[in-house]
Write a protein that holds these residues in place. Structure first.
Motif, mmCIF file in Angstrom:
data_model
loop_
_atom_site.group_PDB
_atom_site.id
_atom_site.type_symbol
_atom_site.label_atom_id
_atom_site.label_comp_id
_atom_site.label_asym_id
_atom_site.label_seq_id
_atom_site.Cartn_x
_atom_site.Cartn_y
_atom_site.Cartn_z
ATOM 1 N N VAL A 83 -58.401 -6.511 -18.075
ATOM 2 C CA VAL A 83 -58.226 -6.203 -19.501
ATOM 3 C C VAL A 83 -56.792 -6.595 -19.810
ATOM 4 O O VAL A 83 -55.855 -6.097 -19.179
ATOM 5 C CB VAL A 83 -58.503 -4.710 -19.766
ATOM 6 N N ARG A 84 -56.623 -7.542 -20.755
ATOM 7 C CA ARG A 84 -55.318 -8.164 -20.926
ATOM 8 C C ARG A 84 -54.692 -7.869 -22.277
ATOM 9 O O ARG A 84 -55.374 -7.575 -23.255
ATOM 10 C CB ARG A 84 -55.438 -9.686 -20.750
ATOM 11 N N LYS A 85 -53.380 -7.978 -22.314
ATOM 12 C CA LYS A 85 -52.669 -7.898 -23.590
ATOM 13 C C LYS A 85 -53.148 -9.075 -24.448
ATOM 14 O O LYS A 85 -53.451 -10.155 -23.922
ATOM 15 C CB LYS A 85 -51.153 -8.002 -23.365
ATOM 16 N N LYS A 86 -53.211 -8.855 -25.761
ATOM 17 C CA LYS A 86 -53.782 -9.832 -26.693
ATOM 18 C C LYS A 86 -53.165 -11.240 -26.536
ATOM 19 O O LYS A 86 -51.965 -11.381 -26.358
ATOM 20 C CB LYS A 86 -53.552 -9.346 -28.122
ATOM 21 N N GLY A 87 -54.067 -12.222 -26.605
ATOM 22 C CA GLY A 87 -53.625 -13.614 -26.639
ATOM 23 C C GLY A 87 -53.606 -14.316 -25.296
ATOM 24 O O GLY A 87 -53.154 -15.459 -25.200
ATOM 25 N N LYS A 88 -54.099 -13.669 -24.243
ATOM 26 C CA LYS A 88 -54.032 -14.269 -22.900
ATOM 27 C C LYS A 88 -55.383 -14.745 -22.391
ATOM 28 O O LYS A 88 -55.441 -15.556 -21.462
ATOM 29 C CB LYS A 88 -53.493 -13.246 -21.885
ATOM 30 N N LEU A 89 -56.474 -14.227 -22.954
ATOM 31 C CA LEU A 89 -57.797 -14.585 -22.424
ATOM 32 C C LEU A 89 -58.376 -15.757 -23.219
ATOM 33 O O LEU A 89 -58.366 -15.744 -24.454
ATOM 34 C CB LEU A 89 -58.739 -13.377 -22.477
ATOM 35 N N PRO A 90 -58.922 -16.772 -22.526
ATOM 36 C CA PRO A 90 -59.286 -18.030 -23.191
ATOM 37 C C PRO A 90 -60.653 -18.058 -23.857
ATOM 38 O O PRO A 90 -60.920 -18.936 -24.687
ATOM 39 C CB PRO A 90 -59.254 -19.028 -22.031
ATOM 40 N N TYR A 91 -61.562 -17.141 -23.487
ATOM 41 C CA TYR A 91 -62.943 -17.244 -23.986
ATOM 42 C C TYR A 91 -63.149 -16.196 -25.075
ATOM 43 O O TYR A 91 -62.196 -15.618 -25.592
ATOM 44 C CB TYR A 91 -63.900 -17.082 -22.783
ATOM 45 N N GLU A 92 -64.413 -15.913 -25.456
ATOM 46 C CA GLU A 92 -64.685 -14.932 -26.530
ATOM 47 C C GLU A 92 -64.296 -13.533 -26.071
ATOM 48 O O GLU A 92 -64.700 -13.109 -24.981
ATOM 49 C CB GLU A 92 -66.170 -14.928 -26.863
ATOM 50 N N THR A 93 -63.553 -12.836 -26.928
ATOM 51 C CA THR A 93 -63.066 -11.512 -26.522
ATOM 52 C C THR A 93 -63.462 -10.422 -27.516
ATOM 53 O O THR A 93 -63.819 -10.687 -28.663
ATOM 54 C CB THR A 93 -61.526 -11.492 -26.402
ATOM 55 N N LEU A 94 -63.327 -9.192 -27.001
ATOM 56 C CA LEU A 94 -63.445 -7.977 -27.799
ATOM 57 C C LEU A 94 -62.053 -7.364 -27.724
ATOM 58 O O LEU A 94 -61.422 -7.417 -26.659
ATOM 59 C CB LEU A 94 -64.450 -7.088 -27.074
ATOM 60 N N GLU A 95 -61.535 -6.783 -28.828
ATOM 61 C CA GLU A 95 -60.174 -6.244 -28.760
ATOM 62 C C GLU A 95 -60.063 -4.836 -29.335
ATOM 63 O O GLU A 95 -60.904 -4.415 -30.143
ATOM 64 C CB GLU A 95 -59.190 -7.190 -29.473
ATOM 65 N N LYS A 96 -59.033 -4.106 -28.885
ATOM 66 C CA LYS A 96 -58.738 -2.760 -29.402
ATOM 67 C C LYS A 96 -57.239 -2.544 -29.389
ATOM 68 O O LYS A 96 -56.567 -2.913 -28.421
ATOM 69 C CB LYS A 96 -59.382 -1.686 -28.510
ATOM 70 N N SER A 97 -56.752 -1.891 -30.442
ATOM 71 C CA SER A 97 -55.323 -1.577 -30.506
ATOM 72 C C SER A 97 -55.081 -0.159 -30.018
ATOM 73 O O SER A 97 -55.988 0.671 -30.021
ATOM 74 C CB SER A 97 -54.817 -1.746 -31.931
ATOM 75 N N TYR A 98 -53.844 0.110 -29.602
ATOM 76 C CA TYR A 98 -53.529 1.412 -28.999
ATOM 77 C C TYR A 98 -52.036 1.690 -29.143
ATOM 78 O O TYR A 98 -51.242 0.779 -29.399
ATOM 79 C CB TYR A 98 -53.917 1.412 -27.508
ATOM 80 N N ASP A 99 -51.677 2.979 -28.950
ATOM 81 C CA ASP A 99 -50.259 3.375 -28.896
ATOM 82 C C ASP A 99 -49.972 3.870 -27.497
ATOM 83 O O ASP A 99 -50.848 4.438 -26.840
ATOM 84 C CB ASP A 99 -49.975 4.524 -29.875
ATOM 85 N N LEU A 100 -48.739 3.691 -27.036
ATOM 86 C CA LEU A 100 -48.341 4.275 -25.757
ATOM 87 C C LEU A 100 -46.996 4.953 -25.896
ATOM 88 O O LEU A 100 -46.483 5.093 -27.025
ATOM 89 C CB LEU A 100 -48.378 3.256 -24.616
ATOM 90 N N GLU A 101 -46.419 5.431 -24.741
ATOM 91 C CA GLU A 101 -45.224 6.273 -24.799
ATOM 92 C C GLU A 101 -44.077 5.575 -25.518
ATOM 93 O O GLU A 101 -43.277 6.205 -26.189
ATOM 94 C CB GLU A 101 -44.814 6.661 -23.358
ATOM 95 N N TYR A 102 -43.984 4.256 -25.357
ATOM 96 C CA TYR A 102 -42.824 3.556 -25.923
ATOM 97 C C TYR A 102 -43.211 2.319 -26.725
ATOM 98 O O TYR A 102 -42.513 1.329 -26.719
ATOM 99 C CB TYR A 102 -41.837 3.171 -24.802
ATOM 100 N N GLY A 103 -44.359 2.381 -27.427
ATOM 101 C CA GLY A 103 -44.720 1.235 -28.256
ATOM 102 C C GLY A 103 -46.187 1.230 -28.623
ATOM 103 O O GLY A 103 -46.850 2.256 -28.597
ATOM 104 N N SER A 104 -46.685 0.041 -28.970
ATOM 105 C CA SER A 104 -48.099 -0.107 -29.304
ATOM 106 C C SER A 104 -48.522 -1.519 -28.912
ATOM 107 O O SER A 104 -47.676 -2.362 -28.595
ATOM 108 C CB SER A 104 -48.321 0.122 -30.799
ATOM 109 N N GLY A 105 -49.811 -1.764 -28.935
ATOM 110 C CA GLY A 105 -50.279 -3.088 -28.543
ATOM 111 C C GLY A 105 -51.762 -3.249 -28.779
ATOM 112 O O GLY A 105 -52.423 -2.352 -29.312
ATOM 113 N N THR A 106 -52.271 -4.411 -28.375
ATOM 114 C CA THR A 106 -53.705 -4.689 -28.486
ATOM 115 C C THR A 106 -54.179 -5.241 -27.146
ATOM 116 O O THR A 106 -53.503 -6.087 -26.552
ATOM 117 C CB THR A 106 -53.968 -5.711 -29.613
#
Ligand SMILES: O=P(O)(O)OC[C@H]1O[C@H](OP(=O)(O)OP(=O)(O)O)[C@H](O)[C@@H]1O
Ligand SMILES: Nc1ncnc2[nH]cnc12
Length: 179
Positions: A83-106
């Protein structure tokens, strides 16, 4: 006969105060990973826990979850799904955003990485607020996978991450308090 190595795994974890932002006590597992006995002991604990659970796939979370997750998959003889940080997987993806202790991401996963009914163990190095792993569990479930357990080397219980994982067992090899 091999001499048994008794090791306090907690002592191999380095704590870095104020990184990456002020107020965070960063639990650095690179010191555990570079110690061959600690690395082996950590991986063996995970393997012993899941070897009889009929796991189909290990899902590892970018980036530190790849280290322990890939070893576990190898030892169980099953496939590994990143499960990768957004923008690294080359084929069709499903994504979810989240918050963590020191930031946020997808986070993203390949849509064909998990089949309906797959029994999955999710692996990361550490659970803090639980944002990262709950997004991952959401992705696995959306693809029809069954999360048997979420597994970590370290849990920071003060941040109550396991409360975000409703209906999903959590295992951690070690716990660290906020001080
Ligand atoms: O429980 P949470 O509050 O969500 O925090 C835990 C996450 O934070 C760290 O990853 P980070 O995003 O720093 O990425 P990295 O593994 O790429 O360093 C850690 O490896 C977990 O994935
Ligand atoms: N305190 C912490 N140490 C290491 N990784 C983390 N990820 C989120 N919080 C963390």
């Amino acid at each position: 006969m091999n001499k048994q190595i008794v090791l306090d795994l907690r002592e191999t974890v380095r704590t870095v105060p104020g990184w990456p932002i002020e107020g965070v006590l960063f639990r650095d597992l690179t010191t555990l990973m570079k110690d061959p006995h600690a690395l082996r002991m950590s991986c063996d604990i995970l393997f012993e826990r899941y070897k009889e659970k009929k796991i189909d796939k290990v899902v590892g979370i970018d980036a530190r979850g790849f280290v322990f997750g890939a070893v576990l998959a190898y030892k169980l003889g099953v496939g590994f799904v990143p499960v990768r940080k957004k923008g690294k997987l080359p084929y069709e993806t499903l994504e979810k955003s989240y918050d963590l202790e020191y930031g946020s991401g997808t986070l993203e996963v390949h849509r064909d990485a998990i089949s309906a009914g797959d029994k999955v163990v999710v692996v990361d190095d550490l659970i803090a607020t639980g944002g990262t792993v709950s997004a991952t569990v959401g992705l696995v479930r959306e693809l029809g996978g069954e999360v048997i357990e979420c597994s970590f080397l370290i849990e920071l219980p003060d941040l109550k991450g396991r409360e975000k994982l409703v209906g999903c067992p959590v295992f951690a090899v070690m716990e660290f308090d906020g001080e």
